[in-house]
Scaffold this active site. Structure first.
Site, PDB file in Angstrom:
ATOM      1  CD  GLU A 350      -2.938   0.802   2.029  1.00  0.00           C
ATOM      2  OE1 GLU A 350      -4.245   0.292   1.980  1.00  0.00           O
ATOM      3  OE2 GLU A 350      -2.957   1.397   3.493  1.00  0.00           O
ATOM      4  CG  HIS A 381       6.042 -29.302   5.548  1.00  0.00           C
ATOM      5  ND1 HIS A 381       6.522 -30.735   5.423  1.00  0.00           N
ATOM      6  CD2 HIS A 381       7.057 -28.760   6.448  1.00  0.00           C
ATOM      7  CE1 HIS A 381       7.650 -31.007   6.242  1.00  0.00           C
ATOM      8  NE2 HIS A 381       7.693 -29.739   7.118  1.00  0.00           N
ATOM      9  CE  LYS A 503     -12.817   3.800   0.484  1.00  0.00           C
ATOM     10  NZ  LYS A 503     -11.868   4.482   1.488  1.00  0.00           N
TER      11      LYS A 503
END
EC number: 5.3.1.9
Length: 540
Positions: A350, A381, A503
């Site tokens: 960001e 793993h 947004k």
């Protein structure tokens, strides 16, 4: 001058061509690695931490040129401007004074204001921790729910989890961020409203996700018997917009202030960290701040050649802009640091996921790498196969805590052994000739599958013990690394305009989901079809 016209950049391009095929295993070979050893030359202490840079694809000349690049790009000047409270966030016309939140110098910007707010936090935290602050039925608080998103969630959640071993066992801390109701619903299954305190954290107090969850939580309290005039015993707000907090229904005395000169992803040191202070206590919170201040002093005072944030940032640029690495991995070999990679995702991407320079022109070079990670040994793993044998080079920051914070001390040598062995294996690799010996007679066809390219770069950060102070230093290290890289790339790490467009369109789509019909001219055909499918499902 633009980045690519800086003399140090041009010199680094030539140097890269000379060094790009050099092998780390050759640099570490006994005949080449004489005293002072490579590890001794490239291990740097600072702020209570130490970083071993020796397994990176750099030599002394690389570091000399990278440090010169930092000087040419004005890293020192921008660092000093930030600490002085100058406008370093030009698109919003703001300072970036997260460092003032942990400064001890009375002459630091906003020192009196910061100290007063922290004292208010401490008084409240002590009341909650001691049981003198009670819920509406007189029961002590045993659950704290922090509602926020982004910087109002990731930092506090990461720290509370990391410092669980010094937190009070009397209070459980929960974090809710997602607007998906499942996030809040799962927490509400675990808590009793009579014993629950909600901390609503939003700079504007208008954030969609946060306010949706806050309203649902308020309704939950009332539905379970809490009188509306008693909600003040269960809700506090943290915001730069106190009027909006009071408008929501939180008592004015229960409002803690944050400021517009602190960005969300840099804000855990402020009242945004109230959940941290309640969990670990004001004294330990002060230690967290002290550790960050240790790293602040190191960043300001250490020469660039021995400066951890500077070197961490420059080495990241070396791989991103010269080797062309698309991502970098953070691998804390500490379950306590489970949420550090997700915290750093926001801090790094960001901040530095930008294409516009400070002057408004567009960059012609890569900026932020994709940041990702998982605690060790889990990652071994899952994705270490790709790191060892895939064709893509992914630089790695290993983080090793040398002493355990838990009673199962016999596990710790195994954990550290895995961390150090992975860095060694990634560096050394395994040649085809070595693989043939491992495969054994008659298994020639297996040998290529047992080879490891090696020469994979890693940095190992060493933390003696995970305490509030060392954690504070570690977080501040990465904060300052971001500034170093942003300065070299000539971008603004303190805004986040990239979150806005989605947004804005999200509000339009939300309205369409409940509308009688959707105008196909409002959206592209794909989005229109998605809305129609969702509308049909929501009506069922």
């Amino acid at each position: 001058m633009t980045l690519k016209s800086l003399p140090a950049w041009t010199a680094l391009q030539s140097h890269f061509e000379q060094i790009r095929h050099a092998r780390l295993r050759d640099w570490f070979a006994p005949e080449n690695d004489r005293a002072p050893t490579r590890a001794e030359r490239f291990t740097i202490p600072g702020g209570g931490l130490a970083a071993d840079f020796s397994k990176n694809r750099i030599d002394d000349e690389t570091l000399r040129l990278l440090v010169q690049l930092a000087r040419d790009a004005g890293v020192e000047a921008r660092r000093d401007a930030m600490f002085a409270g100058e406008i370093v966030n030009p698109t919003e016309g703001r300072a970036a004074l997260h460092t003032a939140l942990r400064a001890t110098d009375p002459q630091a910007p906003f020192h009196a204001q910061v100290s007063a707010e922290r004292a208010k936090m401490a008084t409240f935290a002590r009341a909650v921790r001691s049981g003198t602050w009670t819920g509406y039925t007189g029961k002590r608080i045993r659950h704290v729910i922090n509602i926020g998103i982004g910087g109002s969630d990731l930092g506090p959640k990461m720290v509370v989890h990391a410092l669980h071993h010094v937190a009070t066992p009397e209070i459980s801390t929960h974090f809710v961020s997602n607007v998906d109701g499942a996030d809040l619903a799962r927490v509400l299954e675990q808590v009793d409203p009579e014993e629950t305190l909600a901390i609503i954290v939003s700079k504007t107090f208008t954030t969609l996700e946060t306010m949706t969850n806050a309203r649902s939580l308020r309704d939950w309290f009332v539905a379970r018997g809490c009188p509306e005039d008693a909600l003040a015993k269960h809700f506090v707000g943290v915001s730069a917009n106190p009027a909006e907090v009071v408008k929501f229904g939180i008592a004015a005395d229960n409002v803690f202030e944050m400021w517009d000169w602190v960005g969300g992803r840099y804000s855990l040191w402020s009242a945004v960290g109230l959940s941290i202070m309640i969990a670990i206590g004001p004294e330990q919170f002060d230690e967290l701040l002290a550790g960050a201040n240790d790293m602040d002093r190191h960043f300001r005072e250490a020469p660039l050649e021995r400066n951890l944030p500077v070197l961490l940032g420059l080495i990241g640029i070396w791989y991103r802009n010269f080797f062309g690495s698309q991502s970098y991995l953070v691998a804390p070999y500490s379950e306590a640091l489970h949420y550090l990679p997700s915290y750093l995702q926001q801090l790094e991407m960001e901040s530095n996921g930008k294409s516009a320079r400070l002057d408004g022109t567009f960059v012609d070079y890569p900026t932020s790498a994709v940041t990702w990670g998982e605690p060790g040994t889990n990652g071994q793993h899952a994705f270490f196969q790709m790191l060892h044998q895939g064709p893509t080079i992914v630089p790695i920051d290993f983080i090793a805590v040398l002493t355990p914070e838990h009673p199962l001390a016999s596990h710790h040598p195994k954990l550290l052994a895995n961390c150090f062995a992975q860095s060694e294996a990634l560096m050394l690799g395994r040649t085809l000739e070595e693989a043939r010996k491992v495969a054994g007679p008659g298994k020639e066809a297996l040998a290529p599958h047992l080879t490891f390219p090696g020469n994979r770069p890693t940095t190992t950060l060493l933390v003696d013990a995970l305490t509030p102070r060392t954690l504070g230093a570690l977080i501040a290290l990465y904060e300052h690394k971001v500034l170093v890289q942003a300065t070299v790339w000539d971008i603004n790490p303190f805004d986040q305009w990239g979150v806005e467009l989605g947004k804005i369109l999200g509000k339009v789509v939300e309205a369409d989901l409940s509308a009688e019909s959707v105008d196909p001219a409002k959206h592209d055909s794909s989005t229109t079809a998605l809305i129609e499918r969702a509308r049909a499902a929501l009506k069922r």
